[in-house]
Design a protein around this motif. Structure first.
Motif, short mmCIF file in Angstrom:
data_model
loop_
_atom_site.label_atom_id
_atom_site.label_comp_id
_atom_site.label_asym_id
_atom_site.label_seq_id
_atom_site.Cartn_x
_atom_site.Cartn_y
_atom_site.Cartn_z
N UNK A 189 0.80 -1.22 0.00
CA UNK A 189 0.00 0.00 0.00
C UNK A 189 0.84 1.28 0.00
N UNK A 190 2.17 1.15 0.02
CA UNK A 190 3.02 2.34 0.11
C UNK A 190 3.02 3.15 -1.18
N UNK A 191 2.77 2.51 -2.31
CA UNK A 191 2.79 3.21 -3.59
C UNK A 191 2.61 2.23 -4.72
N UNK A 205 6.85 5.01 -17.87
CA UNK A 205 6.49 4.68 -16.50
C UNK A 205 6.21 5.95 -15.71
N UNK A 206 5.54 5.76 -14.59
CA UNK A 206 5.35 6.82 -13.61
C UNK A 206 5.10 6.13 -12.27
N UNK A 207 5.68 6.69 -11.22
CA UNK A 207 5.53 6.12 -9.88
C UNK A 207 4.66 7.03 -9.02
N UNK A 208 4.00 6.40 -8.07
CA UNK A 208 3.15 7.12 -7.14
C UNK A 208 3.53 6.70 -5.73
N UNK A 209 3.97 7.67 -4.92
CA UNK A 209 4.32 7.39 -3.52
C UNK A 209 3.18 7.87 -2.63
N UNK A 210 2.54 6.91 -1.97
CA UNK A 210 1.42 7.20 -1.10
C UNK A 210 1.90 7.28 0.35
N UNK A 211 1.10 7.90 1.16
CA UNK A 211 1.41 7.97 2.59
C UNK A 211 0.14 7.61 3.33
N UNK A 212 0.17 6.47 4.01
CA UNK A 212 -1.03 5.95 4.66
C UNK A 212 -1.65 7.00 5.58
N UNK A 213 -2.95 7.20 5.39
CA UNK A 213 -3.67 8.15 6.22
C UNK A 213 -3.47 9.60 5.81
N UNK A 214 -2.70 9.82 4.76
CA UNK A 214 -2.41 11.18 4.31
C UNK A 214 -3.11 11.41 2.97
N UNK A 215 -3.69 12.58 2.81
CA UNK A 215 -4.40 12.90 1.57
C UNK A 215 -3.46 13.50 0.53
N UNK A 216 -2.15 13.49 0.80
CA UNK A 216 -1.16 14.03 -0.13
C UNK A 216 -0.27 12.89 -0.60
N UNK A 248 -7.29 6.02 -4.05
CA UNK A 248 -6.69 5.70 -2.75
C UNK A 248 -6.95 6.78 -1.71
N UNK A 249 -7.82 7.72 -2.04
CA UNK A 249 -8.18 8.76 -1.09
C UNK A 249 -7.29 9.99 -1.13
N UNK A 250 -6.40 10.06 -2.09
CA UNK A 250 -5.50 11.22 -2.19
C UNK A 250 -6.28 12.41 -2.74
N UNK A 251 -6.05 13.57 -2.15
CA UNK A 251 -6.71 14.79 -2.59
C UNK A 251 -5.74 15.80 -3.19
N UNK A 252 -4.45 15.62 -2.93
CA UNK A 252 -3.44 16.53 -3.46
C UNK A 252 -2.25 15.74 -3.96
N UNK A 253 -1.85 16.02 -5.18
CA UNK A 253 -0.67 15.39 -5.76
C UNK A 253 0.44 16.43 -5.88
#
Length: 297
Positions: A189-191, A205-216, A248-253
Motif C-alpha cells: 500500500x506504500x505506492x 512509467x510513472x511512480x506514485x508514492x502514497x502515505x497511509x492516512x495522508x491525503x497528499x 486511494x483517497x488522495x486529494x493533493x498530488x
C-alpha cells in the motif's frame, strides 16, 4: 462511446482490409494468407524467438503454432529449441523462406505503388500525411498501462532508462541514490509503479508514492521512451496516476522537477499543476508543483 464514431472506425477498417488484400486467402497472389506472410516478415533475416513473435503480434499461442507449422511444412522456416532446458524456441528462415520474403517485399511495393499511381501529387501528399497520423494514433491506442512490481524486468528497464536520460540531461549528471524511490515505496500500500507497454516493449512509467492516512501523495519517476513521444503517452500516464491516487483517497498530488526537463514542465502545467513553494529538499529540483484532485460526486 459515440455510436457514429464506432461506425466510422468500422467503415475505415472495411475499406483498408479490402484495399490491402486481407480478405483474400492468397495474399499478394501467393499461396498463403496475410497471417503467414506477416509472420515471415517478423521472423526476418535474424530469426526470432517464438515467444517474442507471439508478444509482438499479440497472437494466440495456438494460432501462432498453426501458422508456424504451416510455414515449416512448406519448407520456409525451421523452429528449434535452445537454452538450458530447450524450451526457448526460435524460428529462422530457410533459404526458400528468405526468397519468399524477397518476393513478398517486391509485390508489396507494387501494391503500394498502385495505391499512389492514380493520385495527383497533392493527393499523395494528403494520403501520406493522413497515413502517418492514423499510424501514430493507432499506436497510441495499442499502449497498455498496468501496475508492475518494481523488480519486474519491464519496470527495471524503465527505471534504468529514466536514470540514464536524466544523467545525460542534468548539469552534473544524475545519481538515483540522491533522489530515492525504493522498491518497497513503489508497492501497495506504500505506492505503485505504472508501466506502459507497446508491442511487448516497455515504453514509459510513472511512480506514485502514497502515505497511509495522508491525503497528499507524490509523483515520481516519470519517463516516456523518446521513440514514442508525441503519442500523448505522458499525459495518459499522468492521468492514470491521478486516477489511482484519487481511488486511494488522495486529494493533493505533488511533484518536483528539474529545469532541464522543459517538456515535462509544459506537460504538468497543461495538466493543471500549479507551481508552488519548495516542499522538499530534492537535490535535483528547481520547480515544485501541486494539483488538487476533484472529489467524485
Amino acid at each position: 462511446m459515440d455510436a457514429k464514431e464506432i461506425e466510422r472506425v468500422r467503415r475505415f477498417q472495411r475499406t483498408v482490409t479490402q484495399r490491402i488484400g486481407v480478405l483474400n486467402d492468397r495474399f499478394l497472389a501467393r499461396d498463403r494468407p496475410l497471417g503467414q506472410a506477416r509472420v515471415l516478415w517478423e521472423i526476418g533475416a535474424a530469426g526470432s524467438e517464438v515467444r517474442a513473435l507471439r508478444a509482438r503480434l499479440e497472437l494466440d499461442s495456438g494460432y501462432l503454432s498453426r501458422l508456424l507449422r504451416s510455414l515449416e511444412s512448406d519448407g520456409l522456416i525451421v523452429v528449434d529449441g535452445g537454452g538450458p532446458d530447450g524450451r526457448v524456441r526460435t524460428a529462422r528462415l530457410t533459404p526458400a523462406g528468405s526468397a519468399e520474403c524477397e518476393e513478398l517485399d517486391r509485390r508489396s511495393d507494387e501494391v503500394a505503388a498502385s495505391m499512389l499511381q492514380p493520385l495527383s501529387g497533392r493527393q499523395r501528399e494528403r494520403l501520406m500525411t493522413a497515413m502517418s497520423e492514423v499510424e501514430r494514433l493507432l499506436l497510441a491506442s495499442m499502449v497498455t498501462i498496468d501496475a508492475l512490481d518494481p523488480r519486474h524486468p519491464s519496470a527495471r528497464h524503465c527505471i534504468r532508462a529514466y536514470a540514464a536520460e536524466l544523467a545525460g540531461r542534468f548539469e552534473g549528471g544524475f545519481d538515483p541514490a540522491h533522489s530515492p524511490a525504493a522498491d518497497q515505496e513503489l508497492r501497495p500500500p506504500a505506492g505503485l509503479l505504472l508501466v506502459a507497454v507497446l508491442q511487448a516493449e516497455p515504453v514509459g512509467c510513472v511512480a506514485l508514492k502514497l502515505h497511509r492516512g495522508d491525503a497528499v501523495a507524490k509523483i515520481k519517476r516519470m519517463w516516456v521512451d523518446p521513440a514514442v513521444r508525441g503519442l500523448g503517452l505522458g499525459r495518459r500516464l499522468l492521468a492514470e496516476a491521478e486516477a489511482r491516487a484519487a481511488g486511494s483517497g488522495v486529494r493533493t498530488l505533488r511533484l518536483e522537477t528539474n529545469r532541464a526537463l522543459t517538456e515535462a514542465i509544459a506537460l504538468y502545467r497543461a495538466a493543471g499543476y500549479q507551481e508552488v513553494a519548495a516542499f522538499s529538499d530534492e537535490p535535483y529540483a528547481h520547480h515544485w508543483f501541486e494539483k488538487r484532485l476533484l472529489r467524485e460526486g
